[in-house]
Design a protein around this motif. Structure first.
Motif, PDB file in Angstrom:
ATOM      1  N   PRO A 140       0.800  -1.227   0.000  1.00 20.62           N
ATOM      2  CA  PRO A 140       0.000   0.000   0.000  1.00 20.62           C
ATOM      3  C   PRO A 140       0.833   1.278   0.000  1.00 20.62           C
ATOM      4  CG  PRO A 140      -0.964  -1.596   1.499  1.00 20.62           C
ATOM      5  CD  PRO A 140       0.346  -2.177   1.032  1.00 20.62           C
ATOM      6  N   ASP A 141       1.984   1.257   0.673  1.00 23.76           N
ATOM      7  CA  ASP A 141       2.820   2.462   0.729  1.00 23.76           C
ATOM      8  C   ASP A 141       3.230   2.938  -0.664  1.00 23.76           C
ATOM      9  OD1 ASP A 141       2.610   2.445   3.439  1.00 23.76           O
ATOM     10  OD2 ASP A 141       4.657   1.753   3.829  1.00 23.76           O
ATOM     11  N   ALA A 142       3.301   2.014  -1.628  1.00 24.56           N
ATOM     12  CA  ALA A 142       3.672   2.395  -2.990  1.00 24.56           C
ATOM     13  C   ALA A 142       2.583   3.233  -3.654  1.00 24.56           C
ATOM     14  CB  ALA A 142       3.953   1.143  -3.827  1.00 24.56           C
ATOM     15  N   LEU A 143       1.365   3.170  -3.109  1.00 31.03           N
ATOM     16  CA  LEU A 143       0.232   3.907  -3.687  1.00 31.03           C
ATOM     17  C   LEU A 143      -0.082   5.184  -2.930  1.00 31.03           C
ATOM     18  CD1 LEU A 143      -2.267   0.915  -4.169  1.00 31.03           C
ATOM     19  CD2 LEU A 143      -0.671   1.845  -5.860  1.00 31.03           C
ATOM     20  N   GLU A 144       0.609   5.422  -1.819  1.00 25.47           N
ATOM     21  CA  GLU A 144       0.199   6.500  -0.924  1.00 25.47           C
ATOM     22  C   GLU A 144       0.213   7.877  -1.584  1.00 25.47           C
ATOM     23  OE1 GLU A 144       0.873   8.041   3.647  1.00 25.47           O
ATOM     24  OE2 GLU A 144       2.329   6.670   2.751  1.00 25.47           O
ATOM     25  N   THR A 145       1.269   8.176  -2.339  1.00 21.37           N
ATOM     26  CA  THR A 145       1.350   9.501  -2.954  1.00 21.37           C
ATOM     27  C   THR A 145       0.194   9.741  -3.916  1.00 21.37           C
ATOM     28  OG1 THR A 145       3.759   9.560  -2.774  1.00 21.37           O
ATOM     29  CG2 THR A 145       2.755  11.021  -4.399  1.00 21.37           C
ATOM     30  N   ASP A 146      -0.088   8.759  -4.769  1.00 22.23           N
ATOM     31  CA  ASP A 146      -1.178   8.940  -5.725  1.00 22.23           C
ATOM     32  C   ASP A 146      -2.542   8.835  -5.047  1.00 22.23           C
ATOM     33  OD1 ASP A 146       0.400   9.471  -7.938  1.00 22.23           O
ATOM     34  OD2 ASP A 146       0.646   7.360  -8.436  1.00 22.23           O
ATOM     35  N   PHE A 147      -2.636   8.065  -3.971  1.00 24.85           N
ATOM     36  CA  PHE A 147      -3.865   8.030  -3.169  1.00 24.85           C
ATOM     37  C   PHE A 147      -4.172   9.437  -2.658  1.00 24.85           C
ATOM     38  CE2 PHE A 147      -6.122   7.732   0.840  1.00 24.85           C
ATOM     39  CZ  PHE A 147      -7.047   6.719   0.655  1.00 24.85           C
ATOM     40  N   ASP A 148      -3.137  10.112  -2.156  1.00 24.79           N
ATOM     41  CA  ASP A 148      -3.322  11.472  -1.647  1.00 24.79           C
ATOM     42  C   ASP A 148      -3.679  12.442  -2.769  1.00 24.79           C
ATOM     43  OD1 ASP A 148      -2.828  10.707   0.951  1.00 24.79           O
ATOM     44  OD2 ASP A 148      -0.699  11.260   0.900  1.00 24.79           O
ATOM     45  N   ARG A 149      -3.108  12.230  -3.950  1.00 23.32           N
ATOM     46  CA  ARG A 149      -3.410  13.134  -5.066  1.00 23.32           C
ATOM     47  C   ARG A 149      -4.848  12.953  -5.547  1.00 23.32           C
ATOM     48  NH1 ARG A 149       2.414  12.846  -8.365  1.00 23.32           N
ATOM     49  NH2 ARG A 149       3.560  13.993  -6.760  1.00 23.32           N
ATOM     50  N   VAL A 150      -5.328  11.714  -5.550  1.00 25.91           N
ATOM     51  CA  VAL A 150      -6.739  11.485  -5.874  1.00 25.91           C
ATOM     52  C   VAL A 150      -7.611  12.146  -4.810  1.00 25.91           C
ATOM     53  CG1 VAL A 150      -8.564   9.751  -6.079  1.00 25.91           C
ATOM     54  CG2 VAL A 150      -6.353   9.368  -7.181  1.00 25.91           C
ATOM     55  N   GLY A 151      -7.179  12.038  -3.551  1.00 25.69           N
ATOM     56  CA  GLY A 151      -7.906  12.694  -2.474  1.00 25.69           C
ATOM     57  C   GLY A 151      -7.963  14.196  -2.663  1.00 25.69           C
ATOM     58  N   GLY A 152      -6.887  14.767  -3.201  1.00 29.29           N
ATOM     59  CA  GLY A 152      -6.874  16.193  -3.488  1.00 29.29           C
ATOM     60  C   GLY A 152      -7.911  16.570  -4.530  1.00 29.29           C
ATOM     61  N   VAL A 153      -8.101  15.695  -5.507  1.00 27.47           N
ATOM     62  CA  VAL A 153      -9.135  15.932  -6.524  1.00 27.47           C
ATOM     63  C   VAL A 153     -10.507  15.952  -5.860  1.00 27.47           C
ATOM     64  CG1 VAL A 153     -10.258  15.030  -8.598  1.00 27.47           C
ATOM     65  CG2 VAL A 153      -7.774  14.890  -8.369  1.00 27.47           C
ATOM     66  N   LEU A 154     -10.751  14.973  -4.991  1.00 24.47           N
ATOM     67  CA  LEU A 154     -12.040  14.882  -4.310  1.00 24.47           C
ATOM     68  C   LEU A 154     -12.306  16.110  -3.448  1.00 24.47           C
ATOM     69  CD1 LEU A 154     -11.796  11.160  -3.184  1.00 24.47           C
ATOM     70  CD2 LEU A 154     -13.423  12.063  -4.841  1.00 24.47           C
ATOM     71  N   SER A 186     -17.434  14.261   7.189  1.00 25.19           N
ATOM     72  CA  SER A 186     -16.244  14.882   6.615  1.00 25.19           C
ATOM     73  C   SER A 186     -15.609  13.975   5.576  1.00 25.19           C
ATOM     74  CB  SER A 186     -15.235  15.188   7.727  1.00 25.19           C
ATOM     75  OG  SER A 186     -13.955  15.475   7.192  1.00 25.19           O
ATOM     76  N   LEU A 187     -15.432  14.483   4.368  1.00 27.86           N
ATOM     77  CA  LEU A 187     -14.768  13.724   3.315  1.00 27.86           C
ATOM     78  C   LEU A 187     -13.326  13.414   3.697  1.00 27.86           C
ATOM     79  CD1 LEU A 187     -14.518  12.533   0.476  1.00 27.86           C
ATOM     80  CD2 LEU A 187     -14.117  14.842  -0.387  1.00 27.86           C
ATOM     81  N   ASP A 188     -12.624  14.402   4.236  1.00 23.44           N
ATOM     82  CA  ASP A 188     -11.224  14.176   4.603  1.00 23.44           C
ATOM     83  C   ASP A 188     -11.086  13.071   5.640  1.00 23.44           C
ATOM     84  OD1 ASP A 188     -10.201  16.072   2.876  1.00 23.44           O
ATOM     85  OD2 ASP A 188     -10.196  17.686   4.353  1.00 23.44           O
ATOM     86  N   LYS A 189     -11.964  13.077   6.634  1.00 24.03           N
ATOM     87  CA  LYS A 189     -11.883  12.044   7.665  1.00 24.03           C
ATOM     88  C   LYS A 189     -12.243  10.672   7.101  1.00 24.03           C
ATOM     89  CE  LYS A 189     -12.609  15.098  11.609  1.00 24.03           C
ATOM     90  NZ  LYS A 189     -13.502  15.482  12.738  1.00 24.03           N
ATOM     91  N   ALA A 190     -13.218  10.639   6.198  1.00 27.46           N
ATOM     92  CA  ALA A 190     -13.583   9.371   5.567  1.00 27.46           C
ATOM     93  C   ALA A 190     -12.419   8.825   4.738  1.00 27.46           C
ATOM     94  CB  ALA A 190     -14.818   9.559   4.693  1.00 27.46           C
ATOM     95  N   ARG A 191     -11.740   9.711   4.023  1.00 26.14           N
ATOM     96  CA  ARG A 191     -10.601   9.285   3.207  1.00 26.14           C
ATOM     97  C   ARG A 191      -9.447   8.804   4.080  1.00 26.14           C
ATOM     98  NH1 ARG A 191      -6.376  12.206   1.012  1.00 26.14           N
ATOM     99  NH2 ARG A 191      -7.269  14.143   1.825  1.00 26.14           N
ATOM    100  N   ASP A 192      -9.176   9.526   5.165  1.00 26.36           N
ATOM    101  CA  ASP A 192      -8.126   9.102   6.093  1.00 26.36           C
ATOM    102  C   ASP A 192      -8.459   7.741   6.695  1.00 26.36           C
ATOM    103  OD1 ASP A 192      -6.797  11.459   5.604  1.00 26.36           O
ATOM    104  OD2 ASP A 192      -7.407  12.433   7.472  1.00 26.36           O
ATOM    105  N   GLY A 193      -9.725   7.557   7.036  1.00 28.19           N
ATOM    106  CA  GLY A 193     -10.151   6.276   7.588  1.00 28.19           C
ATOM    107  C   GLY A 193      -9.993   5.149   6.587  1.00 28.19           C
ATOM    108  N   ALA A 194     -10.260   5.433   5.323  1.00 25.16           N
ATOM    109  CA  ALA A 194     -10.110   4.417   4.283  1.00 25.16           C
ATOM    110  C   ALA A 194      -8.660   3.976   4.151  1.00 25.16           C
ATOM    111  CB  ALA A 194     -10.624   4.951   2.949  1.00 25.16           C
TER     112      ALA A 194
END
Length: 235
Positions: A140-154, A186-194
């Motif tokens: 999962p750590d290999a996806l973290e940067t792009d996970f965060d960037r998708v989160g930025g879009v949301l 909160s979208l941010d909290k939901a994303r962090d929880g995911a």
């Protein structure tokens, strides 16, 4: 309230790329009746996915292949829920409130949108991360940067979505129940929880019973939040 019969869902093979995901969403957008709660969420999700696709094309992600794979795996979980409901099967618990209340006259469009986002982010996103890691044979750590960037879009689109679906200023007052209801999620909290859930599930992937129980409890918990978000409100 009993579940209403779902309208036909355009049949299609499993999505294999972002273009397939977009095509299925556009087909649903054309097929679902106006005012349907699933249609409201689908329109929001389509907007987000179109923006992700544009950013993938522009090279905005660290690993375009991984970002595309995550987007596809993510979309498939939503489509599986749509197909289950259409076929008369029970979708995951996180999605059931939306499908059951999709035509309730006391539920407002913004509530439908947030309930769908809650189900998709709170439950599906964590499992989509695992699906992607298995497909790409990565941690999962290999996806973290792009996970965060998708989160930025949301996050960037969330305010626009709320403005589009929010009642006008003459309707939405500080005492309006909708004001308090949407402020409780909160979208941010939901994303962090995911992300935390995805990492936890990855760590226990070798323990099938623990994984199953964790996944079931995640599904049920997100479903409970969705039910609250869809509380019918006075007109």
């Amino acid at each position: 309230m009993a579940a209403a019969a779902a309208p036909p869902s355009p049949a299609s093979p499993p999505a294999r790329g972002i273009a397939d995901v977009l095509a299925r969403m556009r087909a649903l957008d054309a097929a679902l009746p106006a005012g349907d709660g699933v249609a409201v969420f689908n329109s929001v999700y389509l907007t987000v996915t179109e923006e992700v696709a544009r950013r993938v094309e522009r090279g905005a992600f660290e690993d375009a292949r991984a970002a595309g794979e995550l987007d596809v795996r993510f979309g498939r979980r939503y489509f599986d829920a749509v197909d289950a409901a259409t076929a008369g099967r029970r979708p995951p618990a996180c999605w059931r409130p939306l499908f059951q209340l999709r035509r309730h006259p006391g539920v407002r469009p913004l509530q439908f949108a947030l309930a769908g986002i809650n189900a998709h982010i709170g439950h599906d996103l964590a499992l989509a991360v695992l699906d992607t890691c298995r497909a790409l044979e990565c941690e999962p750590d290999a996806l973290e940067t792009d996970f965060d960037r998708v989160g930025g879009v949301l996050t960037g689109l969330e305010e626009r979505i709320r403005e589009q679906l929010m009642p006008g200023p003459d309707v939405l007052e500080v005492a309006d129940p909708l004001t308090h209801l949407i402020g409780s999620w909160s979208l941010d909290k939901a994303r962090d929880g995911a992300w935390v859930a995805a990492r936890a599930l990855w760590c226990v992937r070798g323990l099938p019973k623990v994984t199953e129980e964790f996944t079931e409890r995640l599904d049920a918990g997100v479903g409970l939040v969705g039910r609250m978000l869809l509380t019918p409100l006075p007109g």
